[in-house]
Design an enzyme around this catalytic site. Structure first.
Site, mmCIF file in Angstrom:
data_model
loop_
_atom_site.group_PDB
_atom_site.id
_atom_site.type_symbol
_atom_site.label_atom_id
_atom_site.label_comp_id
_atom_site.label_asym_id
_atom_site.label_seq_id
_atom_site.Cartn_x
_atom_site.Cartn_y
_atom_site.Cartn_z
ATOM 1 C CG HIS A 1 -1.472 1.333 1.568
ATOM 2 N ND1 HIS A 1 -3.054 1.326 1.129
ATOM 3 C CD2 HIS A 1 -1.251 2.331 2.085
ATOM 4 C CE1 HIS A 1 -3.407 2.544 1.456
ATOM 5 N NE2 HIS A 1 -2.433 3.292 2.115
ATOM 6 C CD GLU A 2 1.938 3.397 3.666
ATOM 7 O OE1 GLU A 2 1.920 4.436 3.021
ATOM 8 O OE2 GLU A 2 0.877 2.984 4.431
ATOM 9 C CG HIS B 1 0.425 6.137 -0.718
ATOM 10 N ND1 HIS B 1 -0.766 6.805 -1.211
ATOM 11 C CD2 HIS B 1 0.050 5.657 0.414
ATOM 12 C CE1 HIS B 1 -1.801 6.832 -0.477
ATOM 13 N NE2 HIS B 1 -1.396 6.092 0.632
ATOM 14 C CD GLU C 1 -4.683 6.723 1.818
ATOM 15 O OE1 GLU C 1 -4.398 5.492 2.310
ATOM 16 O OE2 GLU C 1 -3.734 7.644 1.577
#
Length: 344
Positions: A172-173, A176, A245
């Site tokens: 997930h990070e 980003h 997100e």
């Protein structure tokens, strides 16, 4: 010249905040409900981004039109935009140093190995620095062209999730970083400030004595519209952040599977439900927009476990629509349901 204590600006800010609250409580949930399911994630991001840009451009056009496109007006506009952009750029450059100092970020060889493996799995074309920070379960991505790209995982998160779930969180990070969210949100975050200060300036110009009565009224009207529009743009920027997100969640699911991403999010949700003081601590953090979980209340509970039945229960959990509108992150139940829809 605008005084240090500016009752006009204060009044406009209060009016704008009231307007934003009314929109958030009435219009925004209905619009979100009507659009939900009708647009793809990419379509929703594109539509929201276009609305942000067009609303900003329209307000700037109105200001230039009413204030007259003189050299002084154009110079002021360029100066205002340059000032706001410069302030945000300085924050962008300095923030990694501030984060590292504030959270006591420290390299961790084992975490670095996992980050490297997940990055390779996602095809990341850049090097990432893995660091551990103290705190309740969370993770975040930060960095810039000077410091490099960081993936930070809290000690609480390392105690909470298993290896596969940790890979999903890290994915997930990394998502980003792959999606350039820090730079994109920096750019969009500038726009509400530009429009707001434009509005306050227009009102002050309208209250001045140098214009005709009609010109004053027009400037006052444009100023009030600009201030209200700045708060509307802020709501749109928050909505765009929530969509990013979801986009990052797709990277986490690709890295470790939908179930691992769901279980990680569900564990985080359960932890903060059990520890309201940790939820408050996260909600008060200046860096909460970076976190994987930011609708939050500082002690990590390594004994939080989750079952598939609990994940399904969390999917059906109630959440505050008003709180969602003012948040940078979607509620966990909605993120879990979104992951169900991914064709992975």
């Amino acid at each position: 010249m605008i005084p240090v204590f500016d009752p006009v600006a204060l009044g406009l800010y209060m009016l704008g905040y009231l307007f934003m609250f009314v929109i958030a409580a009435t219009v925004a949930p209905r619009v979100a409900g009507a659009v939900s399911g009708r647009l793809t994630l990419y379509g929703a991001m594109a539509l929201t981004g276009v609305m942000i840009v067009l609303t900003t451009a329209f307000v700037i056009y109105l200001f230039v039109l009413v204030a007259a496109p003189t050299l002084a007006t154009v110079s002021f506009l360029v100066g205002l935009i340059a000032f706001v952009v410069l302030m945000n750029l300085l924050t962008y450059v300095a923030s990694p140093y501030i984060i590292n100092a504030s959270y006591g970020a420290r390299p961790d060889p084992r975490l670095q190995q996992i980050v490297d493996e997940v990055a390779a799995r996602l095809g990341a074309p850049f090097k990432l620095k893995a660091v551990v920070v103290d705190g309740p379960p969370n993770a975040f991505a930060y960095g810039n062209f000077l410091t490099g790209r960081y993936v930070a995982v809290t000690s609480g998160m390392l105690s909470l999730v298993d290896r596969r779930e940790l890979e999903a969180v890290i994915g997930h990070e990394i998502g980003h970083h792959l999606h350039r969210d820090n730079a994109i949100m920096l750019l969009f975050g500038v726009l509400p400030s530009v429009v707001y200060y434009l509005g306050v300036t227009a009102v002050h110009m309208g209250l001045g004595s140098g214009n005709s009565r009609g010109g004053n009224a027009a400037l006052l009207a444009v100023g009030v519209v600009a201030v209200l529009a700045s708060f509307l743009i802020q709501l749109l920027v928050l909505a765009f952040s929530r969509l990013r997100e979801y986009y990052a969640d797709t990277a986490g699911a690709k890295a470790a599977g939908k179930e691992a991403m769901q279980f990680a999010l569900a564990k985080i949700h359960k932890f903060y439900f059990m520890a309201p003081e940790a939820r408050q601590a996260v909600s008060e953090s200046k860096f909460r927009a970076l976190f994987i979980y930011a609708l939050v209340n500082a002690v990590a509970n390594p004994f939080v476990t989750i079952t598939r039945a609990e994940v399904e229960q969390i999917k059906r959990a109630n959440y505050s629509a008003l709180q969602e509108v003012f948040s940078t992150h979607p509620p966990i139940p909605k993120r879990l349901r979104f992951l169900d829809q991914l064709p992975l």
